[in-house]
Write an enzyme that holds these catalytic residues in place. Structure first.
Site, PDB file in Angstrom:
ATOM      1  CG  ASP A  19      -3.600   5.453   3.052  1.00 16.91           C
ATOM      2  OD1 ASP A  19      -2.921   6.441   2.631  1.00 16.91           O
ATOM      3  OD2 ASP A  19      -3.317   4.897   4.036  1.00 16.91           O
ATOM      4  CG  ASP A  50      -7.518   1.932   1.580  1.00 16.65           C
ATOM      5  OD1 ASP A  50      -7.920   3.323   2.364  1.00 16.65           O
ATOM      6  OD2 ASP A  50      -6.824   1.314   2.456  1.00 16.65           O
ATOM      7  CD  GLU A  63      -5.045   7.039   5.841  1.00 11.30           C
ATOM      8  OE1 GLU A  63      -4.975   6.165   6.373  1.00 11.30           O
ATOM      9  OE2 GLU A  63      -5.504   7.261   4.668  1.00 11.30           O
TER      10      GLU A  63
END
Length: 683
Positions: free
Chosen positions: A105, A107, A11
């Site tokens: 990440d 999430d 990311e």
């Protein structure tokens, strides 16, 4: 480069470097690092953006109420100009890849960020998911050995996609609707509406209203000054059901309070309970972004958006702190091993903290080190890099010292204090005949521990309350004494205090407490059940500061000293909007629906269609009813319906009708008119 490679897509560049450090033998190239048969490349946040209205239809660049609702299904995405080179590099690498490792990440946003890029580039090779929330080598090694197929996480990606598309459609349609409807009445301000922005405005406006309309009432506190073996104890009367009290169980009858005070004066008393315990308190946890912004505002009056820029500089330019947009206050267990190196770096960077850093015990493990409580990111802490403190700006120094102090505190002893709780009976209730009960709690410090680092931190609500004069440990149960004096103290109820930046930021993490509907309140709390430091909040650490900044820029909020209040424009706009727009209910309902999207019970398209139905109804209502406002200003002589407004054309400024293009009358400019919205009714 091998013709067939394992392609890691991280990311952020710093995560890519951390992965390379574990894989080994990295060679830096443009846009990627080669590690034998592995290639590690990176994104810079989202590499794709949703199309804007004019990308679908050039006519939609011009705001026109007849174009509403703006509905784009299926929606499309584009590569922003500043991301095109890196996306091109990733495409070239992807064409040679045998497998892909998704290292966004852990999430939903991180999942979408890489997934949407792979979809855009038409990835056809197997994709594995690498879940890393800590750049510690041990954590990365463990994650590399526990990768799963990326398809297991498609639900996370879908819920992030749903929220992103919905936020854009809601913002575009509602902002254009209210701005254009107001413009028809002659009002020229931009009236922006957003799922998070507008409820934050609503929070401030409602607080202002409660503060302004508060009617003070009186209540009474009865205190007794008791003497037990030469120890003076001031204890407070505990109200009974028979007493006249308010909703907070405070006495409201002056005569009764004075009667109790007189009744106990010079009367015998007995201790019915005496409990003394030694208690320990842990240091405040390391910072997340919001807590750091709140403290920076409270201590130094630094704005939230400034804190974001300062921490970005400390992280990227100076390499002195870890990821700065974190919403987590905890650290992984593996990070505990870094303590000696980090403490040495602090001592070498900030001379003022060299003493505390040297006194810290790196073997002590505080409650902050708990991998189970680390989300997509860990708390914000110093790195192992030693910097030149004199090269930091004054504000960078202040923020670094806050972060470093919180980290050092994790390696100091616990704060230890002695607490004594007393319960005292004196005389009997005049109505019920039951003994009158008085209570008091006394605390004295035994060992300051980490508190030595926070001695001068005034206004910090996380710090314990200490009263060296309140040692009641020698007052024992059954001890007889006397009430030297009873007092009935008159006090006034206080209005809810106006917001400061610090208190507003903190309330954004717990906005659920202001929600009256118990179902909505529970949905908001459910949303944050796995997030330490969030208790039913709205917005994210990365977006809140920008949203608050925009509310100031758009003149909806203003500062009065350290207080944050709504402007006249902010109040007037609030009064125009439907209640659903100014409360956090939509966030709660969306969360419930996005959970269904994640589990496959609801499709993204169905969710968006439901939103479009709501928007269509609201747009039709405003088109039919208009806005109930009046604009002060000169009526247009041409149509007698619009208001003359100052505009700029190719030949300079002129006065035109607010109902243009229906009325095309123009007149010479006689100066800029000041406009105000005057709502004639509230929805």
């Amino acid at each position: 480069m091998h013709k067939k490679i394992n392609l890691f897509i991280a990311e952020k560049p710093e995560l890519a470097k951390a992965i390379v450090a574990v894989l080994g033998k990295g060679q830096r190239k443009e846009g990627y690092i080669a590690c034998e048969h592995n290639i590690v490349t990176w994104c810079f946040g989202h590499m794709l953006a949703l199309y804007d209205p004019e990308d679908y239809n050039k006519q939609h660049k011009r705001w026109n109420i007849s174009h509403l609702p703006l509905v784009y299904i299926p929606w499309r995405k584009k590569v922003p100009h500043d991301k095109k080179r890196q996306v091109s590099i990733i495409k070239t690498l992807l064409d040679q890849a045998e497998t892909v490792v998704h290292a966004g990440d852990p999430d939903e946003e991180g999942q979408l960020l890489v997934d949407e890029l792979l979809q855009h580039l038409k990835c056809k090779v197997p994709v594995k998911r690498l879940l890393i929330n800590d750049n510690n080598p041990q954590v990365i090694k463990k994650a590399l050995n526990n990768m799963k197929d990326n398809s297991h996480f498609s639900g996370l990606s879908s819920r992030a996609e749903a929220r992103s598309v919905a936020d854009q459609l809601y913002g575009y349609n509602m902002t254009r609707l209210y701005t254009l409807a107001a413009r028809q009445k002659g009002y020229q301000h931009l009236l922006t509406v957003g799922r998070v922005q507008t409820p934050i405005l609503g929070l401030v406006v409602r607080r202002d209203q409660l503060n302004a309309t508060h009617k003070k009432t009186l209540f009474y506190v009865v205190k007794g000054t008791f003497i037990f073996n030469d120890t003076k104890v001031e204890a407070r009367y505990c109200t009974q059901e028979a007493d006249l009290t308010d909703d907070k169980k405070r006495l409201t009858e002056k005569g009764f309070a004075e009667k109790i005070a007189a009744l106990i004066t010079n009367k015998p008393a007995v201790v019915i309970k005496s409990e003394t315990r030694e208690k320990k308190q842990s240091a405040p946890l390391p910072y997340n972004l919001l807590k750091l912004q709140a403290d920076a505002s409270r201590k130094f009056n630094i704005k939230p958006d400034q804190v974001l820029k300062i921490t970005q500089s400390l992280r990227e330019k100076h390499k002195l702190i870890t990821y700065n947009r974190s919403d987590c206050e905890y650290l992984s267990d593996e990070q505990h091993e870094d303590a000696p190196a980090v403490l040495n770096a602090i001592a070498g960077t900030a001379n003022v903290l060299s003493g505390p850093a040297s006194a810290a015990n790196p073997n002590f493990k505080s409650r902050a080190f708990n991998s189970k409580k680390v989300g997509a990111h860990h708390g914000i802490v110093p790195t192992q890099t030693t910097g030149n403190f004199s090269r930091l700006t004054d504000q960078e120094q202040k923020i670094y010292l806050l972060i470093a102090r919180a980290y050092i505190a994790q390696f100091f002893p616990l704060y230890v204090y002695k607490e004594t709780v007393l319960e005292i009976h004196c005389e009997k209730h005049p109505l019920t005949g039951t003994p009158l009960l008085f209570t008091v709690t006394g605390r004295i410090m035994l060992s300051p521990g980490w508190l030595t680092l926070y001695r001068n931190d005034k206004g910090n609500t996380e710090l314990p309350i200490i009263s060296q004069a309140a040692d009641f440990s020698n007052v024992r149960k059954t001890m007889q004494g006397i009430c030297q004096k009873g007092q009935a103290i008159e006090q006034e109820t206080q209005p809810p205090p106006l917001y400061t930046m610090s208190t507003l930021l903190k309330d954004l993490t717990r906005i659920s407490k202001y929600v009256e509907d118990p179902i909505i309140r529970q949905l908001l709390r459910e949303k944050d059940k796995d997030k330490a430091g969030e208790y039913g909040g709205i917005g994210t650490p990365a977006t809140r500061s920008a949203i608050i900044h925009n509310l100031f820029e758009r003149q909806f909020l203003q500062e009065k000293g350290k207080k944050i209040i709504s402007t006249t424009l902010g109040k007037e706009f609030f009064n125009l909007l439907p209640e659903v727009a100014t409360r956090p209910d939509m966030t709660a309902k969306w969360h419930a629906q996005q959970k269904e999207i994640e589990t496959g019970e609801l499709t993204v398209k169905t969710f968006i269609n439901q939103l479009v139905s709501y928007l269509s109804e609201e747009i039709e209502r405003i088109k039919t009813e208009g806005l109930n406002i009046e604009i002060t200003g000169e009526r247009c002589p041409g149509c007698q319906r619009g208001v003359l407004t100052r505009r700029k054309g190719k030949n300079g400024f002129f006065m035109g009708c607010s109902r243009y293009p229906e009325c095309k009358a123009t007149y010479p400019c006689s100066g800029k008119k000041q406009q105000r919205i005057t709502p004639t009714m509230q929805h």
